[in-house]
Scaffold this motif. Sequence first.
Motif, mmCIF file in Angstrom:
data_model
loop_
_atom_site.group_PDB
_atom_site.id
_atom_site.type_symbol
_atom_site.label_atom_id
_atom_site.label_comp_id
_atom_site.label_asym_id
_atom_site.label_seq_id
_atom_site.Cartn_x
_atom_site.Cartn_y
_atom_site.Cartn_z
ATOM 1 N N PRO A 20 0.841 -1.203 0.000
ATOM 2 C CA PRO A 20 0.000 0.000 0.000
ATOM 3 C C PRO A 20 0.875 1.252 0.000
ATOM 4 O O PRO A 20 2.019 1.217 0.477
ATOM 5 C CB PRO A 20 -0.788 -0.131 1.309
ATOM 6 C CG PRO A 20 -0.747 -1.586 1.639
ATOM 7 C CD PRO A 20 0.579 -2.077 1.142
ATOM 8 N N PRO A 21 0.370 2.375 -0.536
ATOM 9 C CA PRO A 21 1.195 3.585 -0.704
ATOM 10 C C PRO A 21 1.928 4.054 0.554
ATOM 11 O O PRO A 21 3.096 4.438 0.480
ATOM 12 C CB PRO A 21 0.187 4.630 -1.181
ATOM 13 C CG PRO A 21 -0.863 3.840 -1.885
ATOM 14 C CD PRO A 21 -0.978 2.557 -1.110
ATOM 15 N N VAL A 22 1.268 4.030 1.717
ATOM 16 C CA VAL A 22 1.929 4.499 2.945
ATOM 17 C C VAL A 22 3.055 3.546 3.339
ATOM 18 O O VAL A 22 4.155 3.975 3.706
ATOM 19 C CB VAL A 22 0.911 4.651 4.097
ATOM 20 C CG1 VAL A 22 1.632 4.975 5.406
ATOM 21 C CG2 VAL A 22 -0.099 5.755 3.771
ATOM 22 N N GLN A 23 2.809 2.249 3.250
ATOM 23 C CA GLN A 23 3.836 1.275 3.581
ATOM 24 C C GLN A 23 4.991 1.330 2.597
ATOM 25 O O GLN A 23 6.156 1.160 2.985
ATOM 26 C CB GLN A 23 3.238 -0.142 3.594
ATOM 27 C CG GLN A 23 2.371 -0.437 4.799
ATOM 28 C CD GLN A 23 1.872 -1.868 4.770
ATOM 29 O OE1 GLN A 23 0.674 -2.127 4.651
ATOM 30 N NE2 GLN A 23 2.780 -2.809 4.873
ATOM 31 N N PHE A 45 6.082 3.988 0.959
ATOM 32 C CA PHE A 45 6.898 5.157 1.291
ATOM 33 C C PHE A 45 7.820 4.836 2.465
ATOM 34 O O PHE A 45 9.015 5.145 2.433
ATOM 35 C CB PHE A 45 6.014 6.354 1.615
ATOM 36 C CG PHE A 45 6.763 7.647 1.768
ATOM 37 C CD1 PHE A 45 6.962 8.488 0.685
ATOM 38 C CD2 PHE A 45 7.277 8.032 3.009
ATOM 39 C CE1 PHE A 45 7.665 9.678 0.824
ATOM 40 C CE2 PHE A 45 7.975 9.219 3.160
ATOM 41 C CZ PHE A 45 8.170 10.042 2.066
ATOM 42 N N SER A 46 7.287 4.220 3.508
ATOM 43 C CA SER A 46 8.083 3.861 4.687
ATOM 44 C C SER A 46 9.165 2.851 4.337
ATOM 45 O O SER A 46 10.296 2.934 4.834
ATOM 46 C CB SER A 46 7.183 3.296 5.787
ATOM 47 O OG SER A 46 6.257 4.251 6.220
ATOM 48 N N ASP A 93 3.996 8.722 -4.027
ATOM 49 C CA ASP A 93 3.317 9.466 -5.089
ATOM 50 C C ASP A 93 4.340 10.394 -5.733
ATOM 51 O O ASP A 93 5.432 10.608 -5.201
ATOM 52 C CB ASP A 93 2.152 10.270 -4.502
ATOM 53 C CG ASP A 93 1.094 10.617 -5.544
ATOM 54 O OD1 ASP A 93 1.427 10.612 -6.751
ATOM 55 O OD2 ASP A 93 -0.055 10.890 -5.165
ATOM 56 N N ARG A 124 2.143 10.869 7.830
ATOM 57 C CA ARG A 124 2.295 9.538 7.251
ATOM 58 C C ARG A 124 2.159 9.692 5.735
ATOM 59 O O ARG A 124 1.062 9.721 5.199
ATOM 60 C CB ARG A 124 1.226 8.571 7.780
ATOM 61 C CG ARG A 124 1.289 8.308 9.267
ATOM 62 C CD ARG A 124 2.523 7.480 9.641
ATOM 63 N NE ARG A 124 2.537 7.190 11.076
ATOM 64 C CZ ARG A 124 3.093 7.959 11.983
ATOM 65 N NH1 ARG A 124 3.669 9.114 11.614
ATOM 66 N NH2 ARG A 124 3.082 7.620 13.258
ATOM 67 N N ASN A 183 0.358 13.702 2.392
ATOM 68 C CA ASN A 183 0.094 13.040 3.663
ATOM 69 C C ASN A 183 -1.174 12.210 3.535
ATOM 70 O O ASN A 183 -2.098 12.575 2.803
ATOM 71 C CB ASN A 183 -0.065 14.075 4.777
ATOM 72 C CG ASN A 183 -0.045 13.452 6.151
ATOM 73 O OD1 ASN A 183 0.783 12.588 6.430
ATOM 74 N ND2 ASN A 183 -0.957 13.864 7.015
ATOM 75 N N SER A 184 -1.230 11.097 4.240
ATOM 76 C CA SER A 184 -2.385 10.213 4.131
ATOM 77 C C SER A 184 -3.596 10.729 4.905
ATOM 78 O O SER A 184 -4.704 10.243 4.712
ATOM 79 C CB SER A 184 -2.018 8.811 4.630
ATOM 80 O OG SER A 184 -1.591 8.860 5.979
ATOM 81 N N GLN A 208 2.456 9.011 1.645
ATOM 82 C CA GLN A 208 2.204 7.902 0.743
ATOM 83 C C GLN A 208 3.034 8.077 -0.525
ATOM 84 O O GLN A 208 3.318 9.199 -0.934
ATOM 85 C CB GLN A 208 0.710 7.804 0.405
ATOM 86 C CG GLN A 208 0.092 9.087 -0.126
ATOM 87 C CD GLN A 208 -1.420 9.017 -0.151
ATOM 88 O OE1 GLN A 208 -2.042 8.408 0.704
ATOM 89 N NE2 GLN A 208 -2.011 9.634 -1.167
#
Length: 423
Positions: free
Chosen positions: A49-52, A54-55, A403, A399, A408-409, A401
Amino acid sequence: MIYYLILICVALIILHLLLNYNKKAIMLRKIPGFKDIFLIGNILDICLPPVQLFSSIRRIAREKNGIYRFWCFPIASVNIYNPEDVEVILSSMKYHEKSQAYIFLKPWLHDGLLLSSGTKWQKRRKILTPAFHFNILRRYHASIAENTIRLVATLRKAVDTRVDIVPVMSDCTLNIICAVEGRDDDEYTMMYAKKKRTAMLDLLILAEQEGLIDPIGIEEEVDTFMFEGHDTTAAGLTYCLMLLANHPYIQDKIFTELREIFGNTKRTASVEDLNAMHYLDRCIKESFRLYPPVPFISRWMNESVTLSNYTVPAGTSCHIHIYDLHRSELLYPSPTVFDPDRFLPENVAKRHHYAYIPFSAGPRNCIGQKFAMMVMKSVVSGIIRNFELHPVTTCSDLRFQADLVLRNSEPVYIKFSKREIAI
């Protein structure tokens, strides 16, 4: 049954060797990277997923030393975030072609300045460069100033409540871009366009009359300016204001500088006033360092290149991670600290020329960076002159994502209170 299982295993091993031990794969896999998985390479490391995602990218950047690779046949990419390698890629036109990372923008932007390459890019850049000359930028100032006044009026209606500034900044920058382009997206921009057609549109129409661009080309460049000038500037304003809300002593220093410029008057800021905002300029640049609106850019390697003593084969995408470059401890001690004095001239002179690239760098740098800084200074100074900013969302709450623009999410909240003595 055992015979067939053996055949399947042998076939899988042969396929694995063909996919992951060909000449290109062997060259690329010498570069440190994600842990390889039989047959499928590194694909599981980006199917997140986008947030994960990025991390995950930030985590591997901390583990590696300025370069790492990704491989899953036929996708090959090298990821760099050290200034020496960045300079190799950006300092000339040798590697100026954009990678497939931008392919989803193609149906919208087509061959506008962001996505075009070669002779077409050079011709378009030549047409548009005069639109962002300092003397021409003065023609955009009235629109920027008017929209700053409108923004301040909007915020006055929301004092002492938490405000999600993402849509507010997005609306503001959209109105500015519409006015600059002469679009009629709302009643205000239509009225403004009737008063004075803009330099950018004038140049494109003149180029069309001279046979240098057709109507489709004009549409491509207008759409490109909408995308690049709207989303990125809105993101820059969002994170700059959030940082100032969380650092009241820096906010106070900006207000002190503004009082020195404006005294007790409430006049609209002129271009000369914006140029005199030296401390605010440093604050904006430091906010771009911590939160670059464009966190990465990507180029296509049409020939092999040496990066960090590794040979990167032709046919590889090169992702330049601006976010990680700007947070390198080797370049910026205590990199997560918001410190505008990093951009004092004497401190800038000590750093590598490619250590700070929020607007990219080299021949293909952002054509509208002076325009963006003018918008940033006008909007931020207009807000600080009228309001005190109080934190709601903090840096640790963010957080992001994955892109093309730093998003921010969740909403980014700030509380605004009226200054007792506005200027």
